[in-house]
Design a protein around this motif. Structure first.
Motif, PDB file in Angstrom:
ATOM      1  N   PHE A  38       7.307  18.089  -6.584  1.00  0.00           N
ATOM      2  CA  PHE A  38       6.382  18.666  -5.573  1.00  0.00           C
ATOM      3  C   PHE A  38       5.319  17.314  -5.254  1.00  0.00           C
ATOM      4  CE2 PHE A  38       7.358  22.552  -7.092  1.00  0.00           C
ATOM      5  CZ  PHE A  38       7.506  23.337  -6.216  1.00  0.00           C
ATOM      6  N   ARG A  39       5.575  16.226  -6.302  1.00  0.00           N
ATOM      7  CA  ARG A  39       4.888  15.022  -5.916  1.00  0.00           C
ATOM      8  C   ARG A  39       5.471  14.311  -4.769  1.00  0.00           C
ATOM      9  NH1 ARG A  39       4.451   9.747 -10.092  1.00  0.00           N
ATOM     10  NH2 ARG A  39       3.379   8.455  -8.690  1.00  0.00           N
ATOM     11  N   MET A  40       6.784  14.309  -4.889  1.00  0.00           N
ATOM     12  CA  MET A  40       7.661  13.435  -3.747  1.00  0.00           C
ATOM     13  C   MET A  40       7.277  14.485  -2.353  1.00  0.00           C
ATOM     14  SD  MET A  40       9.308  11.014  -3.428  1.00  0.00           S
ATOM     15  CE  MET A  40      10.085  10.567  -4.929  1.00  0.00           C
ATOM     16  N   ALA A  41       7.242  15.809  -2.541  1.00  0.00           N
ATOM     17  CA  ALA A  41       7.166  16.640  -1.245  1.00  0.00           C
ATOM     18  C   ALA A  41       5.629  16.231  -0.574  1.00  0.00           C
ATOM     19  CB  ALA A  41       7.153  17.915  -1.482  1.00  0.00           C
ATOM     20  N   GLU A  42       4.730  16.134  -1.688  1.00  0.00           N
ATOM     21  CA  GLU A  42       3.264  15.607  -0.989  1.00  0.00           C
ATOM     22  C   GLU A  42       3.393  14.280  -0.374  1.00  0.00           C
ATOM     23  OE1 GLU A  42       0.726  16.481  -4.261  1.00  0.00           O
ATOM     24  OE2 GLU A  42       0.763  18.615  -3.984  1.00  0.00           O
ATOM     25  N   LEU A  43       4.253  13.491  -0.986  1.00  0.00           N
ATOM     26  CA  LEU A  43       4.179  11.991  -0.782  1.00  0.00           C
ATOM     27  C   LEU A  43       4.939  11.852   0.764  1.00  0.00           C
ATOM     28  CD1 LEU A  43       5.325   8.904  -2.580  1.00  0.00           C
ATOM     29  CD2 LEU A  43       6.178   9.479  -0.302  1.00  0.00           C
ATOM     30  N   CYS A  44       5.951  12.662   1.016  1.00  0.00           N
ATOM     31  CA  CYS A  44       6.747  12.792   2.212  1.00  0.00           C
ATOM     32  C   CYS A  44       6.137  13.344   3.566  1.00  0.00           C
ATOM     33  CB  CYS A  44       8.139  13.326   2.037  1.00  0.00           C
ATOM     34  SG  CYS A  44       9.390  12.540   0.703  1.00  0.00           S
ATOM     35  N   GLN A  45       5.126  14.470   3.216  1.00  0.00           N
ATOM     36  CA  GLN A  45       4.702  15.088   4.187  1.00  0.00           C
ATOM     37  C   GLN A  45       4.005  14.215   5.180  1.00  0.00           C
ATOM     38  OE1 GLN A  45       2.377  18.586   2.743  1.00  0.00           O
ATOM     39  NE2 GLN A  45       2.482  19.484   4.973  1.00  0.00           N
TER      40      GLN A  45
ATOM     41  N   GLY B 229       0.548  -1.151   0.056  1.00  0.00           N
ATOM     42  CA  GLY B 229       0.080  -0.097  -0.009  1.00  0.00           C
ATOM     43  C   GLY B 229       0.617   1.290   0.050  1.00  0.00           C
ATOM     44  N   GLN B 230       2.079   1.189   0.272  1.00  0.00           N
ATOM     45  CA  GLN B 230       2.919   2.331   0.210  1.00  0.00           C
ATOM     46  C   GLN B 230       3.836   2.153  -1.011  1.00  0.00           C
ATOM     47  OE1 GLN B 230       4.866   2.882   3.914  1.00  0.00           O
ATOM     48  NE2 GLN B 230       3.297   4.914   4.201  1.00  0.00           N
ATOM     49  N   PRO B 231       4.457   3.523  -1.673  1.00  0.00           N
ATOM     50  CA  PRO B 231       5.373   3.418  -2.658  1.00  0.00           C
ATOM     51  C   PRO B 231       6.639   2.987  -2.143  1.00  0.00           C
ATOM     52  CG  PRO B 231       4.152   5.451  -2.779  1.00  0.00           C
ATOM     53  CD  PRO B 231       3.759   4.625  -1.714  1.00  0.00           C
ATOM     54  N   VAL B 232       7.599   2.179  -2.770  1.00  0.00           N
ATOM     55  CA  VAL B 232       8.894   1.895  -2.560  1.00  0.00           C
ATOM     56  C   VAL B 232       9.718   2.816  -1.922  1.00  0.00           C
ATOM     57  CG1 VAL B 232      11.122   0.804  -3.259  1.00  0.00           C
ATOM     58  CG2 VAL B 232       8.966  -0.219  -4.166  1.00  0.00           C
ATOM     59  N   ILE B 233       9.793   4.189  -2.375  1.00  0.00           N
ATOM     60  CA  ILE B 233      10.744   5.062  -2.016  1.00  0.00           C
ATOM     61  C   ILE B 233      10.148   5.408  -0.539  1.00  0.00           C
ATOM     62  CG2 ILE B 233       9.189   6.830  -2.978  1.00  0.00           C
ATOM     63  CD1 ILE B 233      13.076   7.020  -2.391  1.00  0.00           C
ATOM     64  N   ALA B 234       8.780   5.432  -0.285  1.00  0.00           N
ATOM     65  CA  ALA B 234       8.520   5.615   1.033  1.00  0.00           C
ATOM     66  C   ALA B 234       8.833   4.660   2.103  1.00  0.00           C
ATOM     67  CB  ALA B 234       6.944   5.593   1.138  1.00  0.00           C
ATOM     68  N   HIS B 235       8.702   3.438   1.530  1.00  0.00           N
ATOM     69  CA  HIS B 235       9.463   2.433   2.625  1.00  0.00           C
ATOM     70  C   HIS B 235      11.211   2.504   3.085  1.00  0.00           C
ATOM     71  CE1 HIS B 235       6.285  -0.628   2.921  1.00  0.00           C
ATOM     72  NE2 HIS B 235       5.981  -0.234   1.749  1.00  0.00           N
ATOM     73  N   THR B 236      11.701   3.292   2.008  1.00  0.00           N
ATOM     74  CA  THR B 236      13.231   3.300   1.910  1.00  0.00           C
ATOM     75  C   THR B 236      13.279   4.680   2.943  1.00  0.00           C
ATOM     76  OG1 THR B 236      13.666   2.670  -0.291  1.00  0.00           O
ATOM     77  CG2 THR B 236      15.237   3.796   0.720  1.00  0.00           C
ATOM     78  N   LEU B 237      12.559   5.621   2.611  1.00  0.00           N
ATOM     79  CA  LEU B 237      12.865   6.953   3.454  1.00  0.00           C
ATOM     80  C   LEU B 237      12.629   6.748   4.952  1.00  0.00           C
ATOM     81  CD1 LEU B 237      11.376   9.320   1.203  1.00  0.00           C
ATOM     82  CD2 LEU B 237      13.611   9.480   2.014  1.00  0.00           C
TER      83      LEU B 237
END
Length: 238
Positions: A68-75, A38-46
Motif C-alpha cells: 500500500f505504500r507503493m500504491a500510494e506513491l504511484c497514484q 526529490g522523488q524515490p528512485v522507483i518513481a523515476h524508473t516507473l
C-alpha cells in the motif's frame, strides 16, 4: 494472489514490463525509496518505462509490507501503463513468477527490468526488443572497466581478463511463452536458479547480449546519487 489491481479491462499488448522490486537488503534505507531530485528512485524508473512507446503494460512486484505504500506513491504519478502492483515476500524466482504470470496473456514479449535502473530509454528498449525478436531472448551489457581480481584469504590469486567480462544490465527481454516454460522447469529443479540466464538454461536457451548504455546505471547506494544527478542534468541539455 492478492494485490492491487489498477485497471479492470486490459487491452491486447505486445510487450509487458515486469519490475521485480523484492530484494534482500540490509538494515537501513530501502534503495527503492532513496531520493533522486526529490522523488524515490522507483518513481523515476516507473515514469521512464511509462514513457516508452514499445512498452504496453507494467507489472510491479513488491513485498507485502510495501504494497500500500507503493500504491500510494504511484497514484499521484499518473503512470497509465501500470496495470498491477502485486506482492511476494520471496526474492528471486518466486518474485519473477508472480510478475510474469500477472502479465496480459496477449503479451508476446516480457521485459524484466531492475527497479533501481531509472535511466532506461526508448533506444535501449527498442534495440533490445529488436534483438529479442530475432533470437527470443536478449540482455544489454557493457564491458567491465575495472580490473577484476580473484581474492582468497585476503590474497590476490589471479587476475581475470577484462576482454571476457561484461556487466549485464536490464531490461532483459524474453519471448513470453519461452520464459514461462523456463520458469516452470526452474521451479521444479532441485536447485532453483537466480538469474534469467540460469532460468533460460532449463529450456536449452542462452541469453545473447547486445551493447548496453553507460548511463543505464544501477542506483544502489547514496554514493550513486551524484552520478545519477549528473545524468539527469546532462539529459536536460540534450
Amino acid at each position: 494472489m492478492i494485490g492491487v489491481k489498477l485497471l479492470e479491462k486490459r487491452p491486447a499488448v505486445s510487450v509487458s514490463a515486469v519490475i521485480p522490486a523484492v530484494m534482500d537488503i540490509a538494515k537501513g534505507e530501502d534503495p527503492l525509496y532513496r531520493l533522486l531530485e526529490g522523488q524515490p528512485v522507483i518513481a523515476h524508473t516507473l515514469q521512464a518505462l511509462d514513457q516508452i512507446s514499445a512498452i504496453d503494460e507494467i507489472v510491479l512486484v513488491v513485498r507485502e509490507s510495501e504494497l500500500f505504500r507503493m500504491a500510494e506513491l504511484c497514484q499521484p504519478l499518473g503512470i497509465g501503463k501500470l496495470k498491477q502492483i502485486l506482492h511476494c515476500d520471496q526474492p528471486g524466482l518466486m518474485t519473477l513468477l508472480t510478475g510474469v504470470y500477472a502479465c496480459a496473456r496477449t503479451a508476446e514479449y516480457i521485459a524484466i527490468h531492475d527497479p533501481l535502473r531509472p535511466f532506461v530509454t526508448e533506444k535501449i528498449i527498442g534495440k533490445t526488443l529488436k534483438a529479442a525478436r530475432r533470437c527470443n531472448a536478449v540482455a544489454p551489457a557493457i564491458p567491465v572497466k575495472d580490473t577484476i581480481k580473484i581474492v582468497q584469504d585476503g590474497t590476490i590469486r589471479d587476475t581475470l581478463d577484462r576482454d571476457t567480462l561484461q556487466t549485464i544490465q536490464t531490461p532483459q527481454i524474453i519471448q513470453s511463452s519461452l520464459l514461462k516454460a523456463a520458469l516452470e522447469r526452474a521451479m521444479a529443479s532441485e536447485s532453483p536458479p537466480h538469474t534469467i540466464a540460469e532460468i533460460l538454461a532449463h529450456v536449452g536457451l542462452s541469453l545473447p547480449m547486445i551493447k548496453g548504455s553507460d548511463d543505464n546505471i544501477r542506483i544502489t547506494s547514496e554514493a550513486d546519487i551524484p552520478a545519477a544527478q549528473g545524468i539527469l542534468t546532462w539529459r536536460a541539455t540534450l
